[in-house]
Design a protein around this motif. Sequence first.
Motif, PDB file in Angstrom:
ATOM      1  N   SER A 164      -9.836  10.684  -5.375  1.00 45.90           N
ATOM      2  CA  SER A 164     -10.586  10.505  -6.612  1.00 45.90           C
ATOM      3  C   SER A 164     -11.882  11.301  -6.587  1.00 45.90           C
ATOM      4  O   SER A 164     -12.693  11.186  -7.482  1.00 45.90           O
ATOM      5  CB  SER A 164     -10.899   9.016  -6.816  1.00 45.90           C
ATOM      6  N   SER A 165     -12.095  12.075  -5.542  1.00 49.09           N
ATOM      7  CA  SER A 165     -13.301  12.884  -5.438  1.00 49.09           C
ATOM      8  C   SER A 165     -12.942  14.211  -4.806  1.00 49.09           C
ATOM      9  O   SER A 165     -11.781  14.508  -4.559  1.00 49.09           O
ATOM     10  CB  SER A 165     -14.350  12.157  -4.585  1.00 49.09           C
ATOM     11  N   GLU A 166     -13.970  15.023  -4.541  1.00 51.35           N
ATOM     12  CA  GLU A 166     -13.729  16.319  -3.920  1.00 51.35           C
ATOM     13  C   GLU A 166     -13.595  16.207  -2.411  1.00 51.35           C
ATOM     14  O   GLU A 166     -13.275  17.188  -1.746  1.00 51.35           O
ATOM     15  CB  GLU A 166     -14.868  17.276  -4.279  1.00 51.35           C
ATOM     16  N   GLU A 167     -13.857  15.027  -1.848  1.00 54.95           N
ATOM     17  CA  GLU A 167     -13.759  14.839  -0.407  1.00 54.95           C
ATOM     18  C   GLU A 167     -12.321  14.518  -0.034  1.00 54.95           C
ATOM     19  O   GLU A 167     -11.922  13.363   0.043  1.00 54.95           O
ATOM     20  CB  GLU A 167     -14.701  13.725   0.051  1.00 54.95           C
ATOM     21  N   VAL A 168     -11.530  15.555   0.146  1.00 54.12           N
ATOM     22  CA  VAL A 168     -10.114  15.375   0.446  1.00 54.12           C
ATOM     23  C   VAL A 168      -9.744  16.161   1.692  1.00 54.12           C
ATOM     24  O   VAL A 168     -10.435  17.096   2.101  1.00 54.12           O
ATOM     25  CB  VAL A 168      -9.216  15.829  -0.727  1.00 54.12           C
ATOM     26  N   VAL A 210      10.486  22.668   9.144  1.00 53.62           N
ATOM     27  CA  VAL A 210       9.864  23.573   8.185  1.00 53.62           C
ATOM     28  C   VAL A 210       8.771  22.819   7.447  1.00 53.62           C
ATOM     29  O   VAL A 210       8.969  21.682   7.020  1.00 53.62           O
ATOM     30  CB  VAL A 210      10.908  24.100   7.175  1.00 53.62           C
ATOM     31  N   GLU A 211       7.615  23.439   7.306  1.00 52.10           N
ATOM     32  CA  GLU A 211       6.522  22.796   6.599  1.00 52.10           C
ATOM     33  C   GLU A 211       6.739  22.891   5.092  1.00 52.10           C
ATOM     34  O   GLU A 211       7.063  23.951   4.567  1.00 52.10           O
ATOM     35  CB  GLU A 211       5.188  23.439   6.978  1.00 52.10           C
ATOM     36  N   ALA A 212       6.565  21.766   4.406  1.00 51.89           N
ATOM     37  CA  ALA A 212       6.653  21.730   2.955  1.00 51.89           C
ATOM     38  C   ALA A 212       5.234  21.756   2.390  1.00 51.89           C
ATOM     39  O   ALA A 212       4.277  22.082   3.089  1.00 51.89           O
ATOM     40  CB  ALA A 212       7.415  20.484   2.512  1.00 51.89           C
ATOM     41  N   GLU A 213       5.089  21.382   1.120  1.00 52.82           N
ATOM     42  CA  GLU A 213       3.773  21.400   0.496  1.00 52.82           C
ATOM     43  C   GLU A 213       2.863  20.344   1.119  1.00 52.82           C
ATOM     44  O   GLU A 213       3.305  19.228   1.415  1.00 52.82           O
ATOM     45  CB  GLU A 213       3.904  21.139  -1.005  1.00 52.82           C
ATOM     46  N   PRO A 214       1.580  20.658   1.331  1.00 49.28           N
ATOM     47  CA  PRO A 214       0.654  19.661   1.872  1.00 49.28           C
ATOM     48  C   PRO A 214       0.362  18.572   0.844  1.00 49.28           C
ATOM     49  O   PRO A 214       0.461  18.784  -0.360  1.00 49.28           O
ATOM     50  CB  PRO A 214      -0.600  20.479   2.190  1.00 49.28           C
ATOM     51  N   VAL A 215       0.000  17.397   1.349  1.00 47.86           N
ATOM     52  CA  VAL A 215      -0.332  16.251   0.500  1.00 47.86           C
ATOM     53  C   VAL A 215      -1.824  15.975   0.640  1.00 47.86           C
ATOM     54  O   VAL A 215      -2.355  15.935   1.752  1.00 47.86           O
ATOM     55  CB  VAL A 215       0.480  15.004   0.910  1.00 47.86           C
ATOM     56  N   ALA A 216      -2.508  15.785  -0.492  1.00 47.17           N
ATOM     57  CA  ALA A 216      -3.949  15.532  -0.481  1.00 47.17           C
ATOM     58  C   ALA A 216      -4.227  14.050  -0.267  1.00 47.17           C
ATOM     59  O   ALA A 216      -3.631  13.192  -0.920  1.00 47.17           O
ATOM     60  CB  ALA A 216      -4.572  16.000  -1.795  1.00 47.17           C
ATOM     61  N   PHE A 217      -5.123  13.756   0.665  1.00 47.94           N
ATOM     62  CA  PHE A 217      -5.544  12.390   0.953  1.00 47.94           C
ATOM     63  C   PHE A 217      -7.062  12.292   0.820  1.00 47.94           C
ATOM     64  O   PHE A 217      -7.784  13.261   1.071  1.00 47.94           O
ATOM     65  CB  PHE A 217      -5.170  11.988   2.385  1.00 47.94           C
ATOM     66  N   ASP A 218      -7.508  11.111   0.470  1.00 46.03           N
ATOM     67  CA  ASP A 218      -8.934  10.839   0.455  1.00 46.03           C
ATOM     68  C   ASP A 218      -9.468  10.902   1.885  1.00 46.03           C
ATOM     69  O   ASP A 218      -8.917  10.278   2.794  1.00 46.03           O
ATOM     70  CB  ASP A 218      -9.193   9.464  -0.156  1.00 46.03           C
ATOM     71  N   LEU A 219     -10.540  11.649   2.094  1.00 46.14           N
ATOM     72  CA  LEU A 219     -11.087  11.847   3.436  1.00 46.14           C
ATOM     73  C   LEU A 219     -11.493  10.529   4.083  1.00 46.14           C
ATOM     74  O   LEU A 219     -11.199  10.283   5.259  1.00 46.14           O
ATOM     75  CB  LEU A 219     -12.284  12.790   3.375  1.00 46.14           C
ATOM     76  N   ALA A 220     -12.160   9.657   3.328  1.00 43.19           N
ATOM     77  CA  ALA A 220     -12.616   8.385   3.893  1.00 43.19           C
ATOM     78  C   ALA A 220     -11.438   7.526   4.328  1.00 43.19           C
ATOM     79  O   ALA A 220     -11.506   6.823   5.341  1.00 43.19           O
ATOM     80  CB  ALA A 220     -13.478   7.638   2.877  1.00 43.19           C
ATOM     81  N   PHE A 221     -10.353   7.590   3.567  1.00 41.70           N
ATOM     82  CA  PHE A 221      -9.162   6.813   3.912  1.00 41.70           C
ATOM     83  C   PHE A 221      -8.599   7.266   5.255  1.00 41.70           C
ATOM     84  O   PHE A 221      -8.293   6.453   6.126  1.00 41.70           O
ATOM     85  CB  PHE A 221      -8.113   6.966   2.816  1.00 41.70           C
TER      86      PHE A 221
END
Length: 217
Positions: free
Chosen positions: A79-83, A105-116
């Motif tokens: 929910s923020s830029e800190e991913v 094989v690597e697929a697309e990366p998944v964005a996670f919240d940094l604090a999480f």
Amino acid sequence: MAANNIAVFRKQRGLSQTELAERIGTTLNMLGKLERGDRSLDQAWLDKIGGALGVAPHELIAPDAPEKPISSLSVVTPSSEEVVHIQKLDLSLSMGPGTLIEDWVEAEPVAFDLAFIQAITRTPSSRLKLVTGIGDSMYPTLNWGDVILIDTTDRQLARQDGVYWIDVYGAAGLKRLRNVGKNRVLVISDNPTVPDMEVDAADLRIQGRAIWLARGI
């Protein structure tokens, strides 16, 4: 009824009290008090423990924990830029006899919240991988289709009864491991209908340890 649901979710994630205490940066004694309700759970504790277990904080104090708690990827949609971006592998790891693989094989990366992510582990995101589990030999800890976060820096059997991504006899899978001495390792299936297997440590290659999972509805 328990004062809270911490122990319920912890056990369903396959974590010992020691492992959870390490993740949230507290002592085993303090975690025991929190689980028993001997110490009050303020919002800071709820956020920290919820992050480590992959559940919403309010679920820890709900009247009843769900029989099969669900933690979906939507919970950690940034929910923020800190991913941080964690690579999802184009690989399904067997929770049955094992999937024969030569490479992944690597697929697309998944964005996670940094604090999480920081609440779960101190491992750099570049050393974390996401894989999908198939089969039912690790039920009820892991279900078919669960997305599992793997810490690839943890390649030694340092945690008794941890769940690991392993290669054994050319097959890859997710199994619980226990050192039984004399260079022998017990490969454990949490499903009581599936027999365990004892192998030589030399025949076992650990690719990483499972530290979190996401489950769809």
